[in-house]
Design a protein around this motif. Structure first.
Motif, PDB file in Angstrom:
ATOM      1  N   UNK A   1       3.322  -9.010  -4.950  1.00  0.00           N
ATOM      2  CA  UNK A   1       3.368  -8.759  -3.514  1.00  0.00           C
ATOM      3  C   UNK A   1       4.783  -8.457  -3.060  1.00  0.00           C
ATOM      4  N   UNK A   2       5.722  -9.226  -3.609  1.00  0.00           N
ATOM      5  CA  UNK A   2       7.117  -9.011  -3.225  1.00  0.00           C
ATOM      6  C   UNK A   2       7.558  -7.599  -3.542  1.00  0.00           C
ATOM      7  N   UNK A   3       7.145  -7.096  -4.703  1.00  0.00           N
ATOM      8  CA  UNK A   3       7.535  -5.735  -5.084  1.00  0.00           C
ATOM      9  C   UNK A   3       7.095  -4.756  -4.002  1.00  0.00           C
ATOM     10  N   UNK A   4       5.839  -4.899  -3.556  1.00  0.00           N
ATOM     11  CA  UNK A   4       5.317  -3.986  -2.536  1.00  0.00           C
ATOM     12  C   UNK A   4       6.131  -4.102  -1.244  1.00  0.00           C
ATOM     13  N   UNK A   5       6.349  -5.336  -0.812  1.00  0.00           N
ATOM     14  CA  UNK A   5       7.000  -5.549   0.478  1.00  0.00           C
ATOM     15  C   UNK A   5       8.457  -5.090   0.439  1.00  0.00           C
ATOM     16  N   UNK A   6       9.129  -5.437  -0.649  1.00  0.00           N
ATOM     17  CA  UNK A   6      10.534  -5.061  -0.789  1.00  0.00           C
ATOM     18  C   UNK A   6      10.683  -3.549  -0.770  1.00  0.00           C
ATOM     19  N   UNK A   7       9.790  -2.863  -1.471  1.00  0.00           N
ATOM     20  CA  UNK A   7       9.880  -1.407  -1.529  1.00  0.00           C
ATOM     21  C   UNK A   7       9.767  -0.804  -0.132  1.00  0.00           C
TER      22      UNK A   7
END
Lengths: 348, 510
Positions: free
Chosen positions: B410-416
């Motif tokens: 999830x973090x990957x998605x949000x950070x991107x």
């Protein structure tokens, strides 16, 4: 990380090679009256002299290109089952163009012929892409059916308007020798087209691995919903990938004609297209691994031929051995077993 | 003695290392579950909760440790062994076959046969009806799963496990994707399960849920058990502290009142086979955080998809910075500064087979390219920097995304999406499935983005989240906007729920 994967692939590849030859030998043992000679010719025939070696290498050239064709299509998540038809039709068109090109310089005519083959093959494949995008036709079916139709169309012209009246079989006239690839290892079939094939696989490798287009293809192939969400034009990527795939297939057949046959013959390509798909699967979609796996296919083919000439083995042995290899290499768990440690299912 | 109390599951000194990236997921975790209790396993993302339970279910092998079931030392090699001991996990609506009816899905794993050949659905139906009466969980057995809501699917999953005669049921983050009312119903459901004699293990990161439902609580932190309760009920603050090691309270400070119009939605309509969404009209100002509250069936998710560009509206106009973008594709919208965190973060927001780095650059890979070639060294540097900055736990940016834990994915998605600095960020349930620390972090990042003049549109099932960070709240019900609230501190959840139910026939609160 990519190195690791490659080494792992190599291990599996070598193991299956050994098993495949053992398997072939067992079949020969049970069917041949003089098994030892037959096995020797089967296993070592292709490398026993330069003639067989050359034939083996030249036989792998079209397989390398159709293998690449399949790799490109698979990478984008599309299935091009029409390689055979695209190859056949593109080669036919390229041959016709070649027959009308008299008196041009070699360095100009050969690229032109290859270019024609690439475009024709590419358009034939891209048409399935258009159907997929506009009407949601499954490209797996459409490419196969269109490909089969193209084979019959080409055959009609080969048998009718473009048939060489002096040939004993349905084939076109001979292309002028000035437009052919030069032989490397006479009297074998090996020709300078082999360098073209190697160069193309290197280019494909770099494009898929390092270019923008390669990135788009990989993202689309792994999850097209994600690609669309990320702003990649998925339809465009599908079209381009199918076009390149068909183009590669066209090149494969044309290089074979320009290097070995010198003219388009009915049924000259039998199996190049479908074997290309098998080659790509064995290479696990890696453009560089396509070369060894195409060589392996060709080796088995020539080995079977040689042993059927020199001993009493039917050439179909190669098909059985190919099937064995196919099963072994595509069996994922075997790969895990060979690597020794089982990679546990990752937790969330 | 207290030792005589029946502990139906005991896990002692469990260690687990993942071969692939050499992460130590569990470092001597302990767990002790009383028979017939609701036991909550509480912890942050990556604390090892799911891993511990996967070991118990035989989905994962442990390095060392011992497991006791009903006092007997057992070895669980696979799911089958676990089921023989009555242990089963209730999966999250992923393992159901959409085209099958609820009944067919329930009996899938153990199909009753007539004459050894034919499927005997009648016999199965009788058995399941008895199960439904005993457990008090009811579903329509003849409906196809494709037509069921998330909450109903969950009930099908529970019945499936009960049908397999499981005594110990494990739920992994069951409330993440449920809205307030559904969550309440779910908690009631597991109480019913307990009352019918089953043991329930409930994995969550939500300390509030843990307190409201459980008989026992075990807290995991960084792969070790840091707390386990018998009877003394800890307070919410205590629990939170134990999970994270620190307590953080979040408060929205500046409210943007004046600001230019960023995007106007004018009479947008979506006509589908069975329902119509809209017409919907509203505006978002620059620097504003606008929240949309509503059930999943309200059409809010579809509305978000229309704004992000993954869905075409049937009618209406979308004006972004005075330009009509109604017919622009998602890639064009991304170029003019619209970011999007989708509802299905893992299925749509990620490509799990690709590397983390490739997932991080999908919306800006052209920044790393020269003359059509990607500069992989720069991609690596940039991704490494992001991973460090946003605490995404990875060993290499080239490892496939599916080797990450759910929270990290999830973090990957949000950070991107945050890193592309969009003028408008559209976010569906941005923090579903994240623990408090990560949630807090996401909210802070959202605020920071707004302070730089960007706007955010949030749809969330979590009404607390909406109340916490939004300036203005629109409520959607049955495809229409029914109320608009300015978020003052006097606004309460009840008023939102009331508005959400305006057009909804009241769900039966059994």
């Amino acid at each position: 990380m990519f190195m690791k994967v490659n080494r792992r692939w190599l291990k599996v590849f070598l193991f299956t090679l050994v098993v495949a030859f053992i398997c072939g030998s067992v079949i020969i043992l049970t069917t041949s009256k003089n098994p030892l000679t037959a096995i020797r010719w089967f296993c070592l025939g292709p490398v026993s002299n330069t003639y067989f070696l050359g034939n083996m290498l030249s036989g792998s050239i079209p397989l390398v290109l159709t293998g690449l064709a399949a790799v490109i299509a698979f990478s984008a998540g599309t299935f091009n089952l029409g390689l055979e038809g695209q190859l056949y039709f593109a080669t036919f068109c390229a041959t016709i163009v070649a027959l009308h090109l008299e008196g041009l310089v070699r360095s100009f005519s050969i690229p032109l012929i290859l270019f024609v083959a690439f475009i024709v093959g590419g358009l034939a494949a891209a048409f399935s892409g258009v159907l997929k995008i506009l009407f949601r036709v499954d490209e797996l079916l459409s490419s196969f059916l269109i490909g089969q139709a193209l084979i019959y169309i080409a055959d009609y012209f080969l048998n009718g308007p473009f048939r060489d009246p002096f040939a004993g079989l349905s084939a076109s006239k001979y292309i002028s020798g000035s437009m052919m690839f030069s032989k490397i290892l006479p009297p074998s079939d090996l020709h300078s087209g082999v360098f073209v094939a190697i160069a193309i696989s290197v280019v494909v490798y770099f494009v898929l691995r390092f270019s923008n287009l390669g990135y788009q293809i990989k993202v689309t192939g792994s999850n097209h919903d994600f690609a669309h969400y990320g702003g990649i034009k998925v339809h465009w990527v599908w079209l381009v990938a199918l076009f390149l795939s068909g183009g590669m297939a066209g090149l494969g057949g044309t290089i074979d004609v320009l290097g070995v046959h010198g003219r388009m013959m009915k049924g000259f390509s039998f199996g190049y297209g479908f074997n290309g798909i098998a080659v790509a699967l064995i290479a696990r979609n890696n453009p560089i691994s396509v070369i060894p796996s195409a060589l392996l296919f060709s080796y088995l083919e020539v080995g079977a031929q040689v042993s059927s000439i020199m001993a009493d083995v039917t050439p179909e042995v190669s098909k059985i051995v190919q099937a064995t290899i196919f099963y072994l290499i595509t069996a994922e768990s075997l790969a895990d077993f060979l690597i020794g440690k089982k990679v546990a299912a990752h937790g969330r | 003695m207290a030792t005589k109390v029946e502990n139906c599951v005991e896990m002692k000194e469990i260690y687990k290392t993942f071969l692939l990236n050499q992460t130590k997921a569990l470092k001597g975790a302990n767990l002790c579950v009383k028979k017939g209790a609701i036991h909550t396993l509480l912890g942050e993302n990556g604390a090892g909760k799911t891993t511990l339970m996967r070991i118990l279910c035989g989905l994962e092998k442990m390095d060392s440790g011992r497991i006791f079931v009903n006092g007997r030392h057992v070895i669980i090699r696979n799911q089958h062994d676990a089921l023989n001991h009555g242990i089963a996990m209730v999966h999250q609506n992923l393992s159901l076959i959409e085209d099958f009816t609820a009944l067919e899905n329930i009996v899938l794993q153990r199909t009753p046969l007539k004459f050894g050949v034919f499927v005997d659905l009648d016999q199965a139906r009788k058995k399941i009806e008895r199960l439904m009466e005993n457990s008090g969980i009811f579903v329509d057995l003849d409906r196809k799963v494709a037509g069921l809501s998330v909450a109903e699917r969950q009930k099908v999953e529970i019945l499936r496990v009960l049908y397999l005669e499981a005594e110990i049921l494990i739920f992994d983050e069951p409330t993440s994707y449920l809205n307030e009312i559904e969550s309440d119903q779910f908690l009631r459901t597991i109480r019913k399960l307990r009352d019918s004699g089953k043991t329930v293990i409930f994995i969550t990161h939500n300390a509030q849920d843990a307190l409201s439902v459980s008989d026992q609580i075990t807290v995991l932190r960084n792969g070790t058990t840091v707390y386990s309760s018998e009877d003394n009920n800890p307070s919410l603050a205590e629990l939170t502290k134990m999970m994270a090691g620190e307590t953080q309270i979040f408060r929205r400070q500046n409210v943007h009142e004046s600001g230019k119009n960023l995007i106007s939605i004018e009479n947008v309509v979506l006509r589908e086979k069975k329902r119509v969404i809209g017409p919907v009209s509203f505006q978002i100002r620059e620097g504003e955080i606008l929240g949309i509250a509503g059930f999943d069936s309200s059409g809010a998710v579809e509305l978000m998809e229309i704004l992000a560009g993954t869905r075409r509206p049937s009618d209406g106009k979308i004006i972004f910075l005075k330009k009509d973008i109604t017919f622009q594709s998602i890639s064009e919208r991304r170029k003019i500064g619209i970011g999007y965190i989708p509802q299905k973060k893992i299925q749509v927001g990620l490509s799990t087979k690709l590397s983390v780095a490739y997932n991080l650059i999908v919306n800006n890979y052209k920044k790393f390219s020269r003359a059509g070639w990607l500069n992989h060294r720069k991609i690596e540097e940039w991704s490494n920097q992001l991973a460090r900055e946003y605490e995404i736990k990875i060993s290499s940016v080239w490892q496939p995304a599916d080797t990450l834990s759910g929270g990290n994915m999830h973090r990957v998605v949000i950070v991107r999406e945050l890193k592309s600095k969009p003028k408008l960020l559209i976010a569906c349930n941005p923090t579903a499935g994240l623990d408090m620390k990560s949630t807090d972090f996401v909210h802070r990042s959202f605020l920071e983005l707004c302070n730089q003049g960007s706007s955010i549109l949030i749809y969330s099932n979590d009404l607390d989240e909406i109340l916490k960070i939004c300036d203005r709240i629109l409520v959607m019900s049955k495809g229409r906007l029914v109320r608009e609230f300015k978020n003052t501190y006097t606004l309460t959840k009840d008023r939102l729920i009331e508005a959400m139910l305006v057009h909804e026939s009241k769900p039966a609160l059994a």
